[in-house]
Design a protein around this motif. Structure first.
Motif, PDB file in Angstrom:
ATOM      1  N   GLY A  44      53.959  25.012 -35.983  1.00 38.32           N
ATOM      2  CA  GLY A  44      53.915  25.966 -34.671  1.00 38.32           C
ATOM      3  C   GLY A  44      54.397  25.932 -33.350  1.00 38.32           C
ATOM      4  O   GLY A  44      55.611  24.763 -33.702  1.00 38.32           O
TER       5      GLY A  44
ATOM      6  N   ASN B  61      44.114  24.685 -29.366  1.00 41.00           N
ATOM      7  CA  ASN B  61      44.043  23.726 -30.519  1.00 41.00           C
ATOM      8  C   ASN B  61      43.289  23.244 -30.580  1.00 41.00           C
ATOM      9  O   ASN B  61      42.283  22.420 -29.531  1.00 41.00           O
TER      10      ASN B  61
ATOM     11  N   SER C  65      49.608  28.029 -24.249  1.00 43.88           N
ATOM     12  CA  SER C  65      48.432  26.887 -25.203  1.00 43.88           C
ATOM     13  C   SER C  65      47.603  26.464 -24.367  1.00 43.88           C
ATOM     14  O   SER C  65      48.265  25.796 -23.682  1.00 43.88           O
TER      15      SER C  65
ATOM     16  N   ALA D 223      51.294  34.339 -32.085  1.00 43.46           N
ATOM     17  CA  ALA D 223      50.270  34.315 -31.179  1.00 43.46           C
ATOM     18  C   ALA D 223      50.548  34.392 -29.981  1.00 43.46           C
ATOM     19  O   ALA D 223      51.959  34.304 -29.551  1.00 43.46           O
TER      20      ALA D 223
ATOM     21  N   LEU E 155      52.589  30.489 -35.227  1.00 43.51           N
ATOM     22  CA  LEU E 155      51.851  29.472 -35.805  1.00 43.51           C
ATOM     23  C   LEU E 155      51.622  29.378 -37.352  1.00 43.51           C
ATOM     24  O   LEU E 155      52.170  30.941 -37.952  1.00 43.51           O
TER      25      LEU E 155
ATOM     26  N   VAL F 236      47.478  29.833 -28.128  1.00 46.70           N
ATOM     27  CA  VAL F 236      46.867  29.267 -29.117  1.00 46.70           C
ATOM     28  C   VAL F 236      45.746  28.163 -28.160  1.00 46.70           C
ATOM     29  O   VAL F 236      46.956  26.970 -27.869  1.00 46.70           O
TER      30      VAL F 236
END
Length: 337
Positions: free
Chosen positions: A115, A134, A307, A129, A120, A132
């Motif tokens: 990613g 995680n 992210s 995306a 990703l 993201v």
């Protein structure tokens, strides 16, 4: 922060279970002291619980016998009447149904292999995306590294084993926990009421050599073994933990009789003959600070507008999950997806 999120998460999880038909057993929990030197730690747990709005109270030995006849303590115990237990599998299934209802997809057993901000690599397909999140657990540090957020940490795996008793429902009425050792981020061996009303003893916190060390060599990854072995000298010499004592305490727990003997300090009537059903092995993803040579005790979350990385969601992470989601979601802009 963790205590407050746990208290909030407990309420949210209870509401979610009620709304989705997931049974919750309201068993309550007692924390007991095995000696007088543990009483200051017990009082500190009481102080923290009250500060965070958790309805806990200190009770004497007679009141403990009324709450949980099998348990024993020295002087005082901590009573948490709102503690409950549910089946994690049923909760996850209900969450998956909610995701699908809202138009999302759930792809269990699907490999994520890479990613970067905005994309990703999933099962050989490159997906775009907007944002993201995680929550990769044992591999949260690896995923965060793809996005530039984890060059100072590594996950250390610890193996957790449980044994179940063939007891009728209700023989153990409450969870029975010890006063935790503040030097290490583990709760110690305890007896737990299951969602079905049975009893289990555990867990261990034994060092694992690789991340998916659930038993056998099926998931052995030599690179992870080398990484783990490089980190252990730092843990053994860490000024923040008693690494040698951790090894002395945990390694004998591979033997069922030793594990149950530890639990007998809390519930003297138990014996190894009671606990003969081996539970599924779990592996705890414990974040290790390379620079500070310590195991992180609190939740660690990092990220930016592309992210968010939940790096250290240790126990009680499952209880706190919905409260953590409340904290994470507002940081994701409406336009980022």
């Amino acid at each position: 922060a963790k205590a407050a999120l746990t208290a909030r998460g407990n309420r949210l999880l209870s509401e979610f279970c009620a709304a989705n038909g997931v049974p919750v057993r309201r068993c309550g929990k007692v924390v007991v002291a095995t000696s007088e030197r543990e009483l200051p730690g017990l009082l500190e747990l009481h102080r923290r619980g009250r500060r965070n709005g958790v309805p806990v109270e200190l009770i004497d030995e007679a009141a403990l016998r009324d709450a949980e006849p099998l348990a024993r303590t020295t002087g005082q115990a901590l009573w948490s009447p709102t503690t409950g237990v549910a089946d994690p599998g049923l909760v996850l299934a209900a969450l998956a149904r909610e995701v699908r209802r809202l138009g999302g997809e759930v792809l269990p057993g699907t490999a994520v292999t890479g990613g970067r901000p905005g994309q990703l690599d999933v099962a050989g397909v490159r997906l775009q995306a907007g944002h993201v999140i995680n929550c990769a657990g044992l591999y949260a540090d690896v995923v965060a590294g793809w996005f530039g957020f984890c060059d100072d940490y590594v996950v250390l795996p610890f193996k957790g084993l449980y044994w179940y008793a063939d007891w009728p429902a209700g023989r153990l009425r409450r969870h029975v926990y010890p006063v935790p050792d503040p030097r290490n981020p583990f709760l110690g061996v305890h007896l737990t009421v299951t969602a079905a009303g049975g009893a289990k003893v555990g867990p261990t916190a034994m060092p694992a050599l690789w991340r998916e060390d659930y038993g056998g060599l099926a998931n052995l990854r030599p690179g992870e073994v080398r990484q783990t072995l490089r980190a252990w000298p730092g843990l053994l010499a860490s000024p923040h933990h008693d690494g040698p004592e951790l090894l002395r305490e945990e390694m004998p727990k591979y033997l069922r009789r030793v594990l149950v003997r530890r639990a007998a300090k809390l519930v003297p009537s138990v014996s190894a003959a009671d606990f003969t059903i081996r539970g599924r092995t779990g592996v705890r993803a414990q974040l290790w600070s390379l620079a500070q040579r310590r195991m992180e005790m609190d939740f660690i979350v990092r990220g930016d507008d592309r992210s968010t990385h939940l790096l250290n969601i240790v126990s009680p992470g499952w209880t706190s999950a919905l409260a953590i989601a409340e904290q994470v979601a507002p940081g994701i802009s409406a336009g980022s997806g």
